[in-house]
Design a protein around this motif. Structure first.
Motif, PDB file in Angstrom:
ATOM      1  N   LEU A   1       0.853  -1.193   0.000  1.00 39.91           N
ATOM      2  CA  LEU A   1       0.000   0.000   0.000  1.00 39.91           C
ATOM      3  C   LEU A   1       0.880   1.231   0.000  1.00 39.91           C
ATOM      4  N   PRO A   2       0.358   2.341  -0.542  1.00 40.02           N
ATOM      5  CA  PRO A   2       1.149   3.569  -0.485  1.00 40.02           C
ATOM      6  C   PRO A   2       1.433   3.946   0.975  1.00 40.02           C
ATOM      7  N   TRP A   3       2.488   4.689   1.160  1.00 36.18           N
ATOM      8  CA  TRP A   3       2.983   4.928   2.491  1.00 36.18           C
ATOM      9  C   TRP A   3       1.975   5.617   3.419  1.00 36.18           C
ATOM     10  N   GLY A   4       1.389   6.709   2.906  1.00 37.29           N
ATOM     11  CA  GLY A   4       0.452   7.457   3.750  1.00 37.29           C
ATOM     12  C   GLY A   4      -0.747   6.613   4.144  1.00 37.29           C
ATOM     13  N   VAL A   5      -1.279   5.857   3.184  1.00 39.30           N
ATOM     14  CA  VAL A   5      -2.434   5.001   3.479  1.00 39.30           C
ATOM     15  C   VAL A   5      -2.064   3.956   4.537  1.00 39.30           C
ATOM     16  N   SER A   6      -0.897   3.368   4.365  1.00 41.07           N
ATOM     17  CA  SER A   6      -0.447   2.375   5.336  1.00 41.07           C
ATOM     18  C   SER A   6      -0.390   2.961   6.733  1.00 41.07           C
ATOM     19  N   ALA A   7       0.201   4.139   6.842  1.00 39.51           N
ATOM     20  CA  ALA A   7       0.354   4.751   8.162  1.00 39.51           C
ATOM     21  C   ALA A   7      -1.008   4.965   8.802  1.00 39.51           C
ATOM     22  N   ILE A   8      -1.956   5.507   8.025  1.00 37.30           N
ATOM     23  CA  ILE A   8      -3.273   5.797   8.600  1.00 37.30           C
ATOM     24  C   ILE A   8      -3.997   4.509   8.977  1.00 37.30           C
ATOM     25  N   LEU A   9      -3.914   3.508   8.082  1.00 42.02           N
ATOM     26  CA  LEU A   9      -4.542   2.223   8.395  1.00 42.02           C
ATOM     27  C   LEU A   9      -3.920   1.600   9.640  1.00 42.02           C
ATOM     28  N   ALA A  10      -2.601   1.680   9.734  1.00 46.25           N
ATOM     29  CA  ALA A  10      -1.908   1.110  10.892  1.00 46.25           C
ATOM     30  C   ALA A  10      -2.369   1.786  12.169  1.00 46.25           C
ATOM     31  N   ILE A  11      -2.535   3.104  12.092  1.00 46.34           N
ATOM     32  CA  ILE A  11      -2.971   3.837  13.287  1.00 46.34           C
ATOM     33  C   ILE A  11      -4.372   3.378  13.692  1.00 46.34           C
ATOM     34  N   ILE A  12      -5.252   3.219  12.709  1.00 47.99           N
ATOM     35  CA  ILE A  12      -6.618   2.796  13.018  1.00 47.99           C
ATOM     36  C   ILE A  12      -6.618   1.380  13.614  1.00 47.99           C
ATOM     37  N   LEU A  13      -5.847   0.486  12.985  1.00 48.00           N
ATOM     38  CA  LEU A  13      -5.789  -0.897  13.479  1.00 48.00           C
ATOM     39  C   LEU A  13      -5.247  -0.941  14.908  1.00 48.00           C
ATOM     40  N   THR A  14      -4.221  -0.142  15.164  1.00 51.37           N
ATOM     41  CA  THR A  14      -3.644  -0.146  16.508  1.00 51.37           C
ATOM     42  C   THR A  14      -4.631   0.391  17.530  1.00 51.37           C
ATOM     43  N   ALA A  15      -5.379   1.405  17.129  1.00 53.74           N
ATOM     44  CA  ALA A  15      -6.404   1.923  18.035  1.00 53.74           C
ATOM     45  C   ALA A  15      -7.378   0.805  18.396  1.00 53.74           C
ATOM     46  N   LEU A  16      -7.720  -0.011  17.395  1.00 52.49           N
ATOM     47  CA  LEU A  16      -8.614  -1.143  17.661  1.00 52.49           C
ATOM     48  C   LEU A  16      -7.976  -2.132  18.633  1.00 52.49           C
ATOM     49  N   VAL A  17      -6.694  -2.403  18.419  1.00 53.25           N
ATOM     50  CA  VAL A  17      -6.002  -3.309  19.340  1.00 53.25           C
ATOM     51  C   VAL A  17      -6.069  -2.765  20.770  1.00 53.25           C
ATOM     52  N   GLY A  18      -5.842  -1.465  20.899  1.00 49.28           N
ATOM     53  CA  GLY A  18      -5.925  -0.852  22.221  1.00 49.28           C
ATOM     54  C   GLY A  18      -7.294  -1.058  22.845  1.00 49.28           C
ATOM     55  N   MET A  19      -8.337  -0.863  22.043  1.00 37.06           N
ATOM     56  CA  MET A  19      -9.698  -1.036  22.568  1.00 37.06           C
ATOM     57  C   MET A  19      -9.944  -2.496  22.947  1.00 37.06           C
ATOM     58  N   ILE A  20      -9.401  -3.412  22.134  1.00 37.02           N
ATOM     59  CA  ILE A  20      -9.609  -4.830  22.423  1.00 37.02           C
ATOM     60  C   ILE A  20      -8.911  -5.211  23.738  1.00 37.02           C
ATOM     61  N   VAL A  21      -7.682  -4.707  23.900  1.00 32.86           N
ATOM     62  CA  VAL A  21      -6.958  -5.002  25.144  1.00 32.86           C
ATOM     63  C   VAL A  21      -7.774  -4.531  26.343  1.00 32.86           C
ATOM     64  N   ASP A  22      -8.307  -3.323  26.224  1.00 35.07           N
ATOM     65  CA  ASP A  22      -9.109  -2.797  27.333  1.00 35.07           C
ATOM     66  C   ASP A  22     -10.327  -3.676  27.591  1.00 35.07           C
ATOM     67  N   ARG A  23     -11.008  -3.998  26.484  1.00 38.45           N
ATOM     68  CA  ARG A  23     -12.245  -4.764  26.632  1.00 38.45           C
ATOM     69  C   ARG A  23     -11.977  -6.167  27.186  1.00 38.45           C
ATOM     70  N   ALA A  24     -10.956  -6.827  26.649  1.00 38.78           N
ATOM     71  CA  ALA A  24     -10.729  -8.233  26.990  1.00 38.78           C
ATOM     72  C   ALA A  24      -9.999  -8.406  28.317  1.00 38.78           C
ATOM     73  N   ALA A  25      -9.037  -7.532  28.600  1.00 45.60           N
ATOM     74  CA  ALA A  25      -8.192  -7.785  29.778  1.00 45.60           C
ATOM     75  C   ALA A  25      -8.462  -6.827  30.927  1.00 45.60           C
ATOM     76  N   TYR A  26      -8.661  -5.561  30.633  1.00 45.88           N
ATOM     77  CA  TYR A  26      -8.742  -4.596  31.734  1.00 45.88           C
ATOM     78  C   TYR A  26     -10.149  -4.441  32.290  1.00 45.88           C
ATOM     79  N   ARG A  27     -11.152  -4.492  31.400  1.00 47.25           N
ATOM     80  CA  ARG A  27     -12.506  -4.273  31.925  1.00 47.25           C
ATOM     81  C   ARG A  27     -12.905  -5.336  32.950  1.00 47.25           C
TER      82      ARG A  27
END
Lengths: 262, 297, 362
Positions: free
Chosen positions: B61-87
């Motif tokens: 993927l082009p660089w800028g698109v990759s960066a934005i997608l990666a940021i979105i995916l990581t945000a999801l990972v953060g939410m999943i960690v919270d939901r699955a482990a911390y909540r």
């Protein structure tokens, strides 16, 4: 003790003010409590009553003003040193050591008088063993006197609410206080339990030779046992007097009793 | 030190500091709300860098698109960690939550080791990051220019979200008093979830830029930046967003400048930061901007 | 008191039986089980003390690896033979005074003890800034401390030989030393936990504000627990380097602390008995779980080994424990003589004796 206290005054709050950020929670509050007195502090919710307690017992340091106990200026002392000096308290929302047994709760309060070193406790040397046995005996004796001896081995967190309240008072008594602060001791109690509590408070005052300063919303308790009542509202003293005087004071009725009728 | 190297090192320190600032935000926001040190945050940072790496290297993927997608995916990972482990441990004793966080951190690191291997991978950075730009007498790499600029833009965006939007208001309200906010009808869990998303997104941005700055990535790459960023959050006053930014820049500058001035200490640079932390805790435990955390009695 | 004396006698008897069993094991068992047992005993030393901080006092420390490193390096420097020292420090000479002496075998105990003292001093150094304020600063300060030690170990070559570390450390840490230390650590820590100091620590765990209001000196009490854990951490580190006969900075990374965390959580935060059992259990389990990292051949099917898989398993275990089984195997339960005796008392003779007493008194 008399030599260190003037006119039998055991606790003096001298123009105490505390601010949190911009909020003045207690403003220029002064009060003398004489030895052996039973004084009540009342006021609407959020008036700053518990804050006054927290200042006396060192959880908060006042922005200005002094706290004098038995002639000593204890302003800004750490809470544990204030406890060692002879002031004990209970909390509005019971704060027991829920994981410990009833007896251990009381024994924690005797820790401040322990003389044996840490190493002699770690190796169970005779001086520690002796002291521990004495402390246990005193603890059991205290539980006996407050009627909790039968529950000594129960976990404090598993006691019914009323007995947790009683244990919290016993735990405070175990520090050997001369001044006892009770923060809403009757909260959550039914009228019958409150009557028992009133008797209990009067009894421990005589038996343990205490001065008692209490916060309470239950007017029957306050009017029934307090000799003197102080009223605060928005952090400011608005009245003081005997129960009769307070009941007929128009400012109090406006600020406090009136509010309850709404 | 010549003016030339000074400018280079200064820019270097500022760009490193801005990365610490980005990571520190996530620590400080979560701590402000949950009183939880999110040990896994440093590994979220690593996850962000890997997402970008795979999107560029494998999906082309082009660089800028990759960066934005990666940021979105990581945000999801953060939410999943919270939901699955911390909540599930939200109402448990605080130490349980901290232990869970250590567990999640170790899990992400070792999952990384197992799946992508311990060997560092070369990160393809975009050309503008690699290009050398002259500033006065000094030649400064593009990373040192672009990283602070992008970071500042993200930090400005964050401040806008926190202070000018409804979600931000809910976050501030939750961090002041979680119970009262709940009583007001705010869905506290959702607000916490958003907090994790925002913190993780910033960490991912930090991770991607980190990989541009040091273009070798490995599953343990988050540990040191993470802890230094946490140090930055403490130095700035934990729970305070502006403090975390300040702390980040401070730590970055101190780290680069100590080594620049005393090259003999370069082996000790990680030790210096943690020593600074201990000294700070001793002298000014509430940090630069922090107020003492008073527990309610 | 009668009961106390009885407990003392029973404890001594148990220790005697334990050492008889060790003597048997030492002469009859092979190298591998003995090694696992010694590793387990060293884990116990570090874990019971770590539990005093995290479980009994409720303060979240990530420090044991740093204290173990201090103890490990101290002991290694003291017992490494002079000849070996010359051999190891070939780039830069070892600094004075360690280049001029080496403890003989009979002073191994002293070397380990001094390792413990260094661990305690380290704990003192980290504890003072960390405990001045309420909050979770201990976690980050102890982690930072571990990293500082790691950095120093890598760079102070005249003292530590840097990343290469030391080889050929004499293997003095036999079963008797390891189990002796485990017994002492367990007894001392459980004495503390059951003493007035231990009650103060548990009070801080349950409600710090109330503990302080009841006269507990919170700072001092936390420090006592923490310095004790630093001491035994140092002892464990000293024993460990003499068990594996080498030392390098990577031996004491955060992974060591993570292992100990698993041990105390699995055994039950606050349960010393639990830490003792899971300490041995963990040593055994991490040996057995090597299987998942080794390549497996089932007939023609070849499954390549996955290094790091053990830690994935352990970290998932830790998270699941916290979510579903927070109390661990033992919760805050302690195996005590009172408990053992009360269980044994279910026997018929005692029941009858009790019945007799009842009829007598009524």
């Amino acid at each position: 003790m008399e030599a260190r206290t003037q006119n039998g005054v055991i606790l003096t709050l001298d123009h105490v003010t505390i601010k949190f950020g911009g909020l003045v929670a207690v403003n220029d509050f002064s009060l003398d409590i004489r030895k052996g007195e039973l004084v009540g502090l009342i006021g609407p919710n959020g008036a700053g009553k518990t804050t006054v307690f927290n200042i006396v017992t060192g959880q908060y340091t006042p922005t200005s003003g002094r706290v004098i106990f038995e002639g000593r200026d204890i302003t800004g002392w750490r809470p544990d040193l204030i406890a060692a000096a002879g002031i004990a308290r209970t909390f509005q929302n019971v704060r027991l050591f829920t994981g410990l047994t009833v007896l251990d709760n009381v024994l924690v309060s005797q820790h401040l008088r322990l003389k044996s070193s840490f190493l002699s406790a770690a190796f169970q040397l005779p001086d520690y063993v002796k002291e521990d046995e004495d402390a246990r005996a005193r603890g059991m004796d205290l539980l006996e006197r407050v009627g909790l001896a039968g529950l000594a081995k129960e976990q404090a967190g598993s006691l019914p609410y009323g007995q947790q309240r009683r244990l919290e008072i016993a735990r405070a008594l175990a520090t050997n206080p001369r001044l006892l602060l009770l923060d809403e001791p009757a909260a959550g109690m039914n009228p019958e339990e409150t009557t028992q509590l009133m008797r209990f408070i009067c009894r421990i005052r005589d038996e343990f030779d205490l001065t008692i300063f209490l916060i309470e919303h239950d007017m029957r308790l306050v009017m029934g046992i307090c000799e003197r009542i102080r009223v605060i509202d928005y952090g400011v003293s608005i009245a003081e007097g005997t129960p009769q005087e307070i009941q007929s004071n128009p400012r109090v009725i406006a600020a406090y009793l009136g509010e309850e009728e709404d | 030190m010549t003016l030339e190297t000074f400018i280079q090192q200064l820019m270097n320190g500022i760009s490193l500091g801005s990365l610490y600032a980005l990571i520190a935000i996530g620590y400080t926001m979560v701590y402000g709300i949950l009183r939880l040190i999110n040990f896994a945050h440093s590994d979220i940072f690593m996850v962000g860098a890997y997402f970008a790496f795979f999107l560029v290297a494998i999906f082309r993927l082009p660089w800028g698109v990759s960066a934005i997608l990666a940021i979105i995916l990581t945000a999801l990972v953060g939410m999943i960690v919270d939901r699955a482990a911390y909540r599930p441990v939200r109402n448990a004793p605080r130490i349980s939550a901290l232990i869970t966080a250590v567990g999640v951190s170790f899990f992400l690191e070792n999952l990384g080791l197992v799946t992508v291997g311990a060997r560092p991978k070369a990160f393809q950075r975009p050309d503008i990051m690699a290009r050398v730009i002259p500033i006065g007498p000094a030649a400064v790499s593009g990373v040192s220019i672009w990283v602070p600029i992008l970071s500042l833009a993200l930090l400005a965006l964050l401040l806008f979200i926190v202070y000018r939007t409804k979600v931000g208001m809910a976050m501030r309200s939750v961090s002041t008093d979680i119970e009262t906010t709940r009583l007001m009808g705010v869905d506290v869990d959702r607000v916490i979830s958003y907090t994790f998303a925002i913190g993780s997104a910033l960490a991912a941005a930090g991770g991607i830029m980190w990989a541009c700055k040091y273009p070798q990535i490995n599953p343990l790459m988050g540990i040191y930046p993470g802890w230094k960023a946490f140090t930055a959050a403490v130095v700035g006053g934990i729970g305070n967003i502006t403090g975390a930014m300040l702390g980040g820049f401070l730590i970055g500058l101190v780290e680069i400048m100590t080594v620049a001035v005393l090259p003999g200490l370069s082996g000790y640079r990680d030790g210096i930061i943690f020593t600074l932390l201990l000294v700070f805790l001793l002298l000014r435990p509430t940090g630069i901007l922090g107020e003492p955390l008073k527990e309610k009695v | 008191m009668e009961r106390r004396r009885l407990h003392l006698v029973l404890t001594l008897a148990l220790i005697a039986v334990l050492f008889l069993a060790l003597w048997w094991a030492d002469t009859h068992l092979g190298e591998f089980p003995l090694r696992v047992a010694r590793t387990g005993a060293i884990y116990v030393v570090a874990a019971v003390a770590y539990n005093l901080v995290n479980g009994i006092t409720g303060q979240f420390s990530l420090g044991p690896n740093g204290f173990m490193a201090l103890g490990g390096y101290t002991t290694a420097l003291l017992i490494l033979p002079l000849q070996q020292k010359q051999f190891v420090w070939f780039l830069e000479p070892l600094m004075w005074p360690f280049n001029s002496f080496s403890f003989p075998g009979y002073l191994f105990g002293l070397a380990v003890l001094l390792g413990g003292v260094m661990g305690a001093l380290g704990a003192l150094l980290v504890g003072i800034p960390s405990f001045r304020l309420r909050g979770d600063y201990l976690a980050i300060a102890t982690f930072g401390f571990g990293e500082i030690i790691f950095v120093l170990a890598n760079n102070l070559i005249p003292l530590t030989n840097g990343p290469l570390g030391m080889k050929g450390i004499p293997e003095y840490a036999n079963v008797y030393w390891c189990f002796g230390a485990a017994v002492v650590a367990t007894l001392v820590v459980s004495n503390i936990a059951n003493s007035s100091y231990g009650r103060a620590m548990k009070a801080i765990r349950d409600d710090e504000i109330a503990a302080e209001a009841m006269g507990v000196n919170v700072f001092r009490t936390k420090m006592l627990a923490f310095v004790t854990s630093g001491f035994f951490g140092g002892v464990a580190g000293g024993l460990l380097v003499s068990l594996i006969t080498t030392i390098s900075p990577t031996l004491f990374t955060f992974g060591m602390t993570f292992n100990l965390l698993i041990i105390i959580v699995l055994g039950g935060l606050g349960s010393i008995t639990g830490s003792v059992i899971t300490g041995f259990g963990f040593a055994l389990m991490s040996e057995l779980l090597r299987v998942v990292e080794a390549p497996i051949n089932i007939g023609p099917i070849h499954i390549p080994g996955v290094p790091g898989m053990r830690m994935v398993v352990f970290s998932v275990l830790l998270i699941l424990l916290m979510i579903f089984y927070r109390r661990g195997l033992f919760g805050q339960f302690e195996l005590s003589w009172d408990w053992v005796l009360s269980v044994l008392r279910v026997t018929r003779g005692v029941r009858e004796w009790k019945r007799e007493r009842k009829t007598e008194s009524s």
